[in-house]
Scaffold this active site. Structure first.
Site, short mmCIF file in Angstrom:
data_model
loop_
_atom_site.label_atom_id
_atom_site.label_comp_id
_atom_site.label_asym_id
_atom_site.label_seq_id
_atom_site.Cartn_x
_atom_site.Cartn_y
_atom_site.Cartn_z
N GLU A 144 0.38 -1.50 0.01
CA GLU A 144 0.00 -0.17 0.00
C GLU A 144 0.91 1.26 -0.19
O GLU A 144 0.84 2.25 0.73
CB GLU A 144 -1.19 -0.26 1.40
CG GLU A 144 -1.79 -1.56 0.65
CD GLU A 144 -3.10 -1.38 2.20
OE1 GLU A 144 -2.84 -0.15 3.01
OE2 GLU A 144 -3.02 -2.44 2.30
N ASN A 159 2.22 -5.02 -3.61
CA ASN A 159 0.78 -5.25 -2.82
C ASN A 159 -0.37 -4.30 -2.61
O ASN A 159 0.70 -3.58 -1.48
CB ASN A 159 0.82 -6.12 -1.84
CG ASN A 159 -0.22 -7.03 -1.05
OD1 ASN A 159 -1.22 -7.49 -2.67
ND2 ASN A 159 -1.44 -6.59 -0.23
N HIS A 207 -10.80 -6.30 -2.13
CA HIS A 207 -11.83 -6.00 -1.76
C HIS A 207 -12.46 -5.48 -1.87
O HIS A 207 -12.65 -4.35 -2.51
CB HIS A 207 -11.46 -5.76 -0.16
CG HIS A 207 -9.93 -6.01 0.27
ND1 HIS A 207 -10.05 -7.39 1.52
CD2 HIS A 207 -8.79 -5.99 1.02
CE1 HIS A 207 -9.31 -8.09 1.97
NE2 HIS A 207 -8.12 -7.00 1.64
N GLU A 264 -6.38 -11.11 -1.23
CA GLU A 264 -6.59 -11.19 -0.11
C GLU A 264 -8.24 -10.90 -0.51
O GLU A 264 -8.87 -10.28 0.11
CB GLU A 264 -6.68 -9.41 0.48
CG GLU A 264 -4.87 -9.27 0.72
CD GLU A 264 -4.98 -8.55 1.17
OE1 GLU A 264 -5.91 -7.16 2.42
OE2 GLU A 264 -3.47 -8.14 1.54
N ASP A 319 -11.80 -10.56 -1.14
CA ASP A 319 -13.32 -10.49 -0.03
C ASP A 319 -14.44 -10.01 -0.83
O ASP A 319 -14.20 -8.79 -1.66
CB ASP A 319 -13.05 -10.93 1.11
CG ASP A 319 -12.71 -9.97 1.87
OD1 ASP A 319 -12.08 -8.89 1.18
OD2 ASP A 319 -12.38 -10.00 2.97
C1 XIL Z 1 -6.12 -6.80 7.85
C2 XIL Z 1 -6.73 -7.84 9.43
O1 XIL Z 1 -7.43 -8.71 8.36
C3 XIL Z 1 -6.92 -7.26 10.13
O2 XIL Z 1 -7.47 -8.62 10.95
C4 XIL Z 1 -6.24 -6.48 11.06
O3 XIL Z 1 -6.65 -5.79 12.26
C5 XIL Z 1 -5.94 -5.34 10.29
O4 XIL Z 1 -5.31 -6.26 8.42
N1 XIL Z 1 -4.99 -5.02 2.90
C6 XIL Z 1 -4.21 -5.39 4.15
C7 XIL Z 1 -4.30 -6.26 4.93
O5 XIL Z 1 -2.77 -6.24 3.61
O6 XIL Z 1 -3.06 -6.69 5.64
C8 XIL Z 1 -5.36 -6.26 5.67
O7 XIL Z 1 -5.08 -7.62 7.35
C9 XIL Z 1 -6.43 -5.41 4.90
C10 XIL Z 1 -6.45 -4.86 4.20
#
Ligand code: XIL
Length: 394
Positions: free
Chosen positions: A186, A231, A269, A301, A303
């Site tokens: 990020e 990422n 996401h 990631e 979802d």
């Molecule tokens: C999130 C986890 O899922 C949570 O449990 C934690 O509290 C915060 O981080 N982007 C990312 C992940 O790269 O590391 C994040 O994970 C979600 C968003």
């Protein structure tokens, strides 16, 4: 029958709009927003109701992916995998790759400026190995999940040494055991308004823009076998073209500086409520551009938020599944995409339970992942299975 019900609900929404017109301005704008997304959800509902999401056979996702020389896996946590045997068995059955959800972040690994605690990370690495899963690393450099001591301890004088030592120690500790590392997470955030769209992260403030290049070089030196990824999120929807452009430029810059970046991780996401336009053509063009730089792509990631979707579980699951199917069928057309990981496997354990931005207004439990809270396969699982089965061999 279903259509009638939908029409009645549409009328109720219209009636709501009428009622709101008689209320105060701020209440109206808030209410309108909610009603708008509810209407959008009804539209989606109508569009997806024809889909069957039929899947042939019972094979787990890992086998379906492996058959295409692809990887399917998920994020998992020490807390849940070590205590919930039923869930752990399910995880091992469905996943060919595991990524720790938090255990390899600074906050978890670094109790103090001179300390490293690999206990939970090592447990997860062993769990992966025992169950014949690959293991991903997430993440070496991020602006979040920094330990409390960080702000008081790290300064412009020692930041480079702190960063390099962290990467050397952590990537070195897991060297040879990691499929791919999210080396930097990020680093692009257009909202900060800085040159090249870089995020105003502590690392940028301490070290300037070269910290990214520096991190990749250190990771390659510590673990020459791992695939090294950049990422990021916010790359999926039509109106996110500026971010895609900025990320592509960052990758180009890194390549031209000789930084050993080898892959792009796309968090993905996603949203179920159709409030953002999904444009598969634009996303595929972006993936091609990334591939043309010689990079692989991982969906890291995935979802789908069911915020603003109907309360009715089967209607909700159907929309969420359609989003999975549309997204994956588009991205899997690009042969540079080598892996798909969901951010969790079962609704029993999802970060959306804690993320305010993803909680539902009706207070019902969220349903963003392939398995439900009882570990039963949902339509989202079918959607993933279908796209994996339909994609061509890598
Ligand atoms: C999130 C986890 O899922 C949570 O449990 C934690 O509290 C915060 O981080 N982007 C990312 C992940 O790269 O590391 C994040 O994970 C979600 C968003």
């Amino acid at each position: 029958m279903a259509k009638n019900r939908l029409m009645t609900r549409r009328r109720t929404v219209m009636l709501g709009l009428g009622l709101l017109a008689g209320m105060g301005f701020s209440t109206v704008t808030g209410g309108l927003k909610q009603l708008k997304s509810q209407m959008l959800a009804l539209d989606v509902q109508q569009r997806v109701k024809q889909r069957t999401f039929a899947v042939a056979g019972n094979a787990p996702l890992r086998d379906r992916a492996t058959a295409k020389k692809l990887l399917y896996g998920a994020a998992g946590e020490y807390r849940t995998l070590s205590s919930d045997k039923e869930f752990a068995a399910c995880f091992a059955r469905e996943c060919a790759i595991l990524v720790p959800e938090g255990e390899l972040k600074w906050k978890a690994l670094r109790p103090g400026p001179d300390q490293f605690d690999f206990t939970k990370g090592d447990w997860l690495a062993e769990f992966a190995q025992t169950h014949n899963m690959l293991f991903r690393g997430h993440t070496l450099v991020w602006h979040e999940a920094l330990p409390k001591w960080f702000a008081d301890t790290v300064n412009k004088e020692n930041a480079e040494q702190m960063l390099l030592k962290h990467i050397k120690t952590v990537a070195g500790h897991y060297a040879g055991k990691i499929h791919s590392w999210d080396v930097v997470n990020e680093a692009v955030f257009l909202e900060d308004g800085l040159p090249d769209g870089l995020r105003n992260s502590p690392w940028l403030q301490l070290l300037g823009p070269n910290y990214i290049n520096m991190a990749f070089r250190a990771a390659a030196a510590a673990d020459p076998q791992a695939l090294l990824a950049y990422n990021d999120f916010g790359l999926d929807y039509q109106d996110q073209e500026p971010k895609r452009v900025a990320v592509l430029k960052l990758l180009e810059r890194l390549k031209s500086q000789g930084a050993p970046v080898q892959a792009l991780g796309i968090q993905a996401h996603l949203w179920g409520d159709n409030s953002r336009n999904f444009n598969p053509k634009m996303l595929k063009a972006f993936l091609r551009n990334v591939a043309d730089l010689g990079l692989k792509v991982l969906i890291t990631e995935l979802d789908v938020s069911d915020k603003n979707l109907p309360s009715d579980v089967s209607a909700r699951d159907r929309i969420v599944a359609a989003v999975y199917e549309d997204y994956l069928s588009a991205v899997l057309e690009e042969s540079a995409v080598i892996a798909v990981l969901t951010w969790g496997l079962s609704d029993r354990y999802t970060w959306f339970d804690w993320a305010d931005s993803r909680k539902r207004a009706d207070g019902l439990p969220v349903r963003p992942l392939p398995l439900d809270r009882g570990l039963k396969r949902k339509l989202a699982w079918n959607a993933i299975a279908r796209t994996l089965s339909q994609t061509s061999n890598r």
